[in-house]
Design a protein around this motif. Structure first.
Motif, PDB file in Angstrom:
ATOM      1  N   THR A   1       0.757  -1.090  -0.006  1.00 45.32           N
ATOM      2  CA  THR A   1       0.002   0.158   0.138  1.00 45.32           C
ATOM      3  C   THR A   1       0.920   1.250  -0.210  1.00 45.32           C
ATOM      4  N   LEU A   2       2.021   1.343   0.832  1.00 42.62           N
ATOM      5  CA  LEU A   2       3.096   2.192   0.794  1.00 42.62           C
ATOM      6  C   LEU A   2       3.455   2.451  -0.654  1.00 42.62           C
ATOM      7  N   GLY A   3       3.922   1.406  -1.307  1.00 41.73           N
ATOM      8  CA  GLY A   3       4.507   1.398  -2.603  1.00 41.73           C
ATOM      9  C   GLY A   3       3.595   2.032  -3.557  1.00 41.73           C
ATOM     10  N   SER A   4       2.214   1.865  -3.333  1.00 40.68           N
ATOM     11  CA  SER A   4       1.255   2.612  -4.260  1.00 40.68           C
ATOM     12  C   SER A   4       1.215   4.322  -3.636  1.00 40.68           C
ATOM     13  N   ALA A   5       1.298   4.401  -2.552  1.00 39.78           N
ATOM     14  CA  ALA A   5       1.142   6.126  -2.374  1.00 39.78           C
ATOM     15  C   ALA A   5       2.286   6.710  -2.290  1.00 39.78           C
ATOM     16  N   VAL A   6       3.302   6.040  -2.070  1.00 45.40           N
ATOM     17  CA  VAL A   6       4.750   6.788  -2.297  1.00 45.40           C
ATOM     18  C   VAL A   6       5.304   6.943  -3.770  1.00 45.40           C
ATOM     19  N   GLY A   7       5.495   7.812  -4.354  1.00 47.24           N
ATOM     20  CA  GLY A   7       5.944   7.979  -5.688  1.00 47.24           C
ATOM     21  C   GLY A   7       6.192   9.062  -6.212  1.00 47.24           C
ATOM     22  N   LEU A   8       6.116   9.430  -7.440  1.00 47.88           N
ATOM     23  CA  LEU A   8       6.482  10.819  -7.989  1.00 47.88           C
ATOM     24  C   LEU A   8       5.482  11.815  -7.403  1.00 47.88           C
ATOM     25  N   GLY A   9       4.605  11.472  -6.945  1.00 42.10           N
ATOM     26  CA  GLY A   9       3.403  12.427  -6.190  1.00 42.10           C
ATOM     27  C   GLY A   9       4.519  13.173  -5.182  1.00 42.10           C
ATOM     28  N   ASN A  10       5.246  12.347  -4.382  1.00 39.87           N
ATOM     29  CA  ASN A  10       5.952  12.967  -3.153  1.00 39.87           C
ATOM     30  C   ASN A  10       7.185  13.736  -3.708  1.00 39.87           C
ATOM     31  N   ILE A  11       7.768  13.168  -4.543  1.00 39.69           N
ATOM     32  CA  ILE A  11       9.147  14.125  -4.813  1.00 39.69           C
ATOM     33  C   ILE A  11       8.982  14.670  -6.251  1.00 39.69           C
ATOM     34  N   TRP A  12       8.109  14.503  -6.893  1.00 39.51           N
ATOM     35  CA  TRP A  12       7.847  15.673  -7.956  1.00 39.51           C
ATOM     36  C   TRP A  12       6.788  16.657  -8.061  1.00 39.51           C
ATOM     37  N   LYS A  13       5.319  15.746  -7.861  1.00 35.63           N
ATOM     38  CA  LYS A  13       4.323  16.937  -7.815  1.00 35.63           C
ATOM     39  C   LYS A  13       4.048  17.615  -6.406  1.00 35.63           C
ATOM     40  N   PHE A  14       4.289  17.047  -5.175  1.00 36.12           N
ATOM     41  CA  PHE A  14       4.076  17.928  -4.017  1.00 36.12           C
ATOM     42  C   PHE A  14       5.089  19.024  -4.196  1.00 36.12           C
ATOM     43  N   PRO A  15       6.248  18.763  -4.263  1.00 39.36           N
ATOM     44  CA  PRO A  15       7.042  20.084  -4.145  1.00 39.36           C
ATOM     45  C   PRO A  15       6.868  21.098  -5.405  1.00 39.36           C
ATOM     46  N   TYR A  16       6.529  20.448  -6.451  1.00 43.25           N
ATOM     47  CA  TYR A  16       6.322  21.646  -7.712  1.00 43.25           C
ATOM     48  C   TYR A  16       4.754  22.289  -7.261  1.00 43.25           C
ATOM     49  N   LEU A  17       3.905  21.691  -6.614  1.00 38.96           N
ATOM     50  CA  LEU A  17       2.646  22.510  -6.549  1.00 38.96           C
ATOM     51  C   LEU A  17       2.792  23.280  -5.304  1.00 38.96           C
ATOM     52  N   THR A  18       3.408  22.850  -4.250  1.00 41.04           N
ATOM     53  CA  THR A  18       3.713  23.710  -3.226  1.00 41.04           C
ATOM     54  C   THR A  18       4.516  25.063  -3.428  1.00 41.04           C
ATOM     55  N   GLY A  19       5.469  24.993  -4.558  1.00 39.78           N
ATOM     56  CA  GLY A  19       6.185  26.102  -5.050  1.00 39.78           C
ATOM     57  C   GLY A  19       5.457  26.707  -5.822  1.00 39.78           C
ATOM     58  N   GLU A  20       4.304  26.397  -6.745  1.00 39.50           N
ATOM     59  CA  GLU A  20       3.641  27.178  -7.412  1.00 39.50           C
ATOM     60  C   GLU A  20       2.461  27.785  -6.846  1.00 39.50           C
ATOM     61  N   ASN A  21       1.960  27.329  -5.590  1.00 45.84           N
ATOM     62  CA  ASN A  21       0.940  27.692  -5.033  1.00 45.84           C
ATOM     63  C   ASN A  21       1.239  28.383  -3.629  1.00 45.84           C
ATOM     64  N   GLY A  22       2.448  28.838  -3.516  1.00 41.12           N
ATOM     65  CA  GLY A  22       2.719  29.781  -2.338  1.00 41.12           C
ATOM     66  C   GLY A  22       3.141  29.211  -1.238  1.00 41.12           C
ATOM     67  N   GLY A  23       3.709  27.889  -1.244  1.00 38.35           N
ATOM     68  CA  GLY A  23       4.507  27.329  -0.186  1.00 38.35           C
ATOM     69  C   GLY A  23       3.427  27.061   1.040  1.00 38.35           C
ATOM     70  N   ALA A  24       3.915  27.639   2.375  1.00 38.92           N
ATOM     71  CA  ALA A  24       3.334  27.057   3.556  1.00 38.92           C
ATOM     72  C   ALA A  24       1.569  27.074   3.633  1.00 38.92           C
ATOM     73  N   SER A  25       1.023  27.993   3.083  1.00 33.77           N
ATOM     74  CA  SER A  25      -0.422  28.033   3.215  1.00 33.77           C
ATOM     75  C   SER A  25      -0.910  26.972   2.475  1.00 33.77           C
ATOM     76  N   PHE A  26      -0.268  26.787   1.234  1.00 32.17           N
ATOM     77  CA  PHE A  26      -0.932  25.339   0.632  1.00 32.17           C
ATOM     78  C   PHE A  26      -0.486  23.950   1.364  1.00 32.17           C
ATOM     79  N   LEU A  27       0.615  24.132   1.940  1.00 36.17           N
ATOM     80  CA  LEU A  27       1.002  22.899   2.637  1.00 36.17           C
ATOM     81  C   LEU A  27      -0.087  22.781   3.720  1.00 36.17           C
ATOM     82  N   LEU A  28      -0.579  23.944   4.333  1.00 37.77           N
ATOM     83  CA  LEU A  28      -1.370  23.642   5.508  1.00 37.77           C
ATOM     84  C   LEU A  28      -2.836  23.073   4.949  1.00 37.77           C
TER      85      LEU A  28
END
Ligand code: PHE
Length: 453
Positions: free
Chosen positions: A22-49
């Motif tokens: 199940t972890l193998g399904s969840a952890v992937g490019l979403g963590n290392i690619w999508k999460f950082p780029y979306l957080t960067g694009e959408n203003g950082g900490a407020s997006f993270l929250l």
């Protein structure tokens, strides 16, 4: 139609195996690619929250719901909903929508995986290692703007997935993933340590942890919620399909919590590895999908033996992506093989050929098809948007409504307590959340985010 009660289904044999897969399904490019780029694009900490809140209030309940339905149904997602729903109610359409979502996700995901695979070889060649944004940016552009390379790498990735599935070694791959995941954690820690000690790193931390709420809009909130769905592989039948392989004594809420925590942990590590470096080297946090591919080479360029580490990083990322892709493919493959009676190899082949066709629209969306947009989005962005921000949340709402209003509390209790053997204090509040809170929240965020309300 082929699924008979006498047919023996493959399943996970140990509780740890369940967690790892199940972890193998969840952890992937979403963590290392999508999460950082979306957080960067959408203003950082407020997006993270907002992302954290969405993960807790929506992600976790939907994940528990899906795993529970899957284990009850013990079949592919479509058959599960046919089995569990009252006669004459077409809840299976939710699973069919999930199959559609799986295709859209695989179409762009396989392309990002293609970049990762390509970067292993470019890393070995050594040409991409530089702290200069212009150099790493140009290297990335050269790859995505080349139609032949983009297409060939994607097809290579699809062929590799096909090979793994056809040879029946996906469990073997899961075993490998299980062993190598900790190595990815460690490598992310190393990158994080280096990134944090770069001059100017502080600003990256401020970006990541000190919220600026003026950056929030309805669209950003929808993106954060969509990321929660994408990250946890929910709302499209994946966790339901994996749930169908669970053992009857698996503690589902605990499993879901562990997966969620571990997944968040990896994303945070990736954020800490990337953002300090972004600011230290003067990159743009809002660089979009390119962010990982331009920042990581720069961090490694400032580490002794950086080239070796970088190749290792992309190898591990490729492995993480493989685990996720196998789980996405499992949704349509299991529907075709169990529901429609195709052999697994044939089901796999059909899916992958279709994907090579549909996915090429994403592979070519930065080159040959760069001018082609639908609603202002390239195919790559469109498939990403529709799956994460429309189909998965919609699937989430419908599954919550199904359990909250059709299935009911007693069945949920029976299913989650493993027939009464587990004592769960969270049952009542969980049911309340599944019945009212999650579906309502998703609906409001979706309608507002899509500008329909
Ligand atoms: N959760 C995976 C990731 O973050 C992607 C995924 C989405 C996997 C949907 C399965 C289903 O990389």
């Amino acid at each position: 139609m082929s699924m008979t009660s006498t047919q023996v289904r493959d399943g996970f044999t140990s509780k740890f195996g369940v967690l790892a897969a199940t972890l193998g399904s969840a952890v992937g490019l979403g963590n290392i690619w999508k999460f950082p780029y979306l957080t960067g694009e959408n203003g950082g900490a407020s997006f993270l929250l907002v992302y954290l809140i969405a993960t807790l209030l929506v992600g976790l309940p939907v994940m528990i719901t899906e795993m529970m339905l899957g284990r009850r149904g013990k079949a592919d997602a479509v058959s599960t909903l046919i089995k569990l729903a009252p006669k004459g109610q077409a809840w299976w359409l939710v699973a069919l929508m999930g199959v559609g979502a799986a295709f859209l996700i695989m179409s762009f995901y396989s392309e990002v995986a293609a970049w990762v695979f390509a970067y292993i070889f470019k890393g070995i060649g050594g040409t991409i290692l530089s702290t200069d944004p212009a150099v790493t940016g140009a290297a990335f552009n050269a790859l995505i703007k080349d139609p032949l390379q983009s297409l060939l790498w994607q097809w290579l990735v699809l062929a590799l997935m096909g090979g793994i599935l056809l040879m029946g070694v996906s469990r073997g791959i899961e075993a490998v993933t299980k062993k190598l995941m900790p190595l990815l954690f460690i490598l992310l820690l190393v990158i994080g340590a280096r990134s944090l000690t770069l001059p100017g790193a502080r600003e990256g931390l401020i970006f990541l942890f000190s919220p600026d709420f003026s950056k929030l809009s309805a669209g950003v909130v929808l993106t954060a919620m969509g990321l929660a769905f994408f990250k946890l592989s929910i709302g499209m039948g994946c966790m339901m399909t994996y749930g169908s392989y669970f053992r009857d004594d698996q503690h589902i809420p605990a499993t879901a919590c562990r997966v969620m925590c571990a997944d968040l942990f990896v994303s945070m590590l990736a954020g800490i590895a990337i953002f300090p470096a972004v600011f230290a080297f003067g990159f743009e946090p809002s660089a979009g999908p390119a962010l990982l591919f331009i920042t990581i080479p720069a961090v490694f360029a400032s580490i002794p033996f950086g080239q070796v580490f970088m190749v290792l990083f992309f190898v591990l990322s490729a492995i993480a992506a493989t685990g996720a892709m196998l789980s996405i493919l499992e949704v349509p493959v299991s529907v075709l093989s169990e529901r429609f009676g195709l052999s697994r190899p044939r089901a796999t082949l059909i899916n992958l050929l279709l994907l090579a066709l549909i996915g090429s629209s994403c592979a070519l969306s930065n080159s040959t098809l760069a001018g082609v947009t639908v609603a202002g989005k390239s195919f790559f962005d469109l498939f990403d948007f529709i799956s994460s921000n429309v189909l998965m949340p919609l699937g989430g709402i419908l599954l919550c409504l199904f359990v909250g209003w059709v299935w009911g509390f007693e069945r949920m209790k029976e299913a989650l307590t493993n027939g009464g053997t587990l004592h769960l204090r969270i049952l009542k509040p969980l049911f309340f959340v599944v019945r009212y809170v999650s579906p309502l929240l998703i609906l409001i965020v979706m309608l507002k985010g899509l500008g329909l309300f």
